[in-house]
Design a protein around this motif. Structure first.
Motif: not given
Length: 230
Positions: A180-187
């Motif tokens: 799963k992706c960590a943090g809140k980074r978006g495209y």
């Protein structure tokens, strides 16, 4: 891929006895090859004579010089019927003996995006998504995709979890490793810098095989040495 190619014709009579000895030692190392320095330890010949034999064997297309990422300052030789092992070339992550950081970073970004889009992804799912995207001109193996994903884990961009078999994990067998992706980074956002982001190890997919006493080692890594000097 079979590292051994069709063996050349029998060494001709024009090859001297000293050249034959040098050639046989090089051939015995198969797809790992051998450096000129290591040859001196195995052959009871003067270093100048070994160098002369090597030059002659190269000109006769019986041996070839290859890149070795672990000993870039030493010339490395291999019999022509073999292709270099990934252990000495670095595999897909190296070009002409140099770590292809740009290619690795592109793949890391694409893997992150695939995981983000899937919410939860297995290695198989990531590998399939990368294959269908045609982002890489060469087909990546599952192991290569795993090396890229592991680099993302070390950078704190992605986290490895185990499926519970429920909720978002419903389609994944219980206990199977997934990501799963960590943090809140978006495209389009900037990557979150992990502890290893500034260290060459952070972009090196070979890090999972790197050990102090192994063939791949921080002791022999030219990139790690340069980072320490910097």
């Amino acid at each position: 891929m079979n590292a051994k190619r069709k063996r050349p014709d029998t060494v001709s009579d024009s090859v001297t006895e000293q050249e034959r000895i040098v050639h046989e030692v090089i051939r015995s190392k198969q797809d790992m090859g051998i450096s000129q320095q290591d040859m001196k330890r195995e052959i009871n010949l003067h270093s100048n004579l070994i160098a002369k034999c090597i030059k002659s064997l190269v000109s006769k297309n019986l041996i070839k010089e290859v890149k070795n990422i672990h000993s870039r300052r030493q010339k490395h030789y291999m019999s022509v019927e073999f292709e270099p092992s990934n252990e000495i070339t670095g595999g897909a992550w190296y070009v002409e003996g140099s770590l292809d950081k740009e290619y690795i970073n592109v793949l890391k970004e694409q893997c992150w995006r695939k995981i983000y889009g899937l919410k939860v992804a297995t290695l198989e799912g990531i590998a399939d998504a990368i294959k269908r995207s045609n982002v890489s001109q060469i087909e990546l193996s599952k192991q290569q995709v795993e090396e890229i994903v592991k680099a993302l884990v070390l950078d704190n961009e992605v986290m490895e979890v185990r499926s519970t078999g429920t909720g978002e994990f419903a389609s994944i067998p219980v206990g199977k490793a997934c990501y799963k992706c960590a943090g809140k980074r978006g495209y389009g956002g900037e990557p979150k810098l992990g502890a290893l982001a500034s260290v060459p190890c952070g972009v090196c997919p070979q890090i999972s095989r790197c050990t102090p006493d192994g063939i791949i080692s921080p002791i022999t890594c030219e990139y790690y040495k340069k980072w320490l000097e910097f």
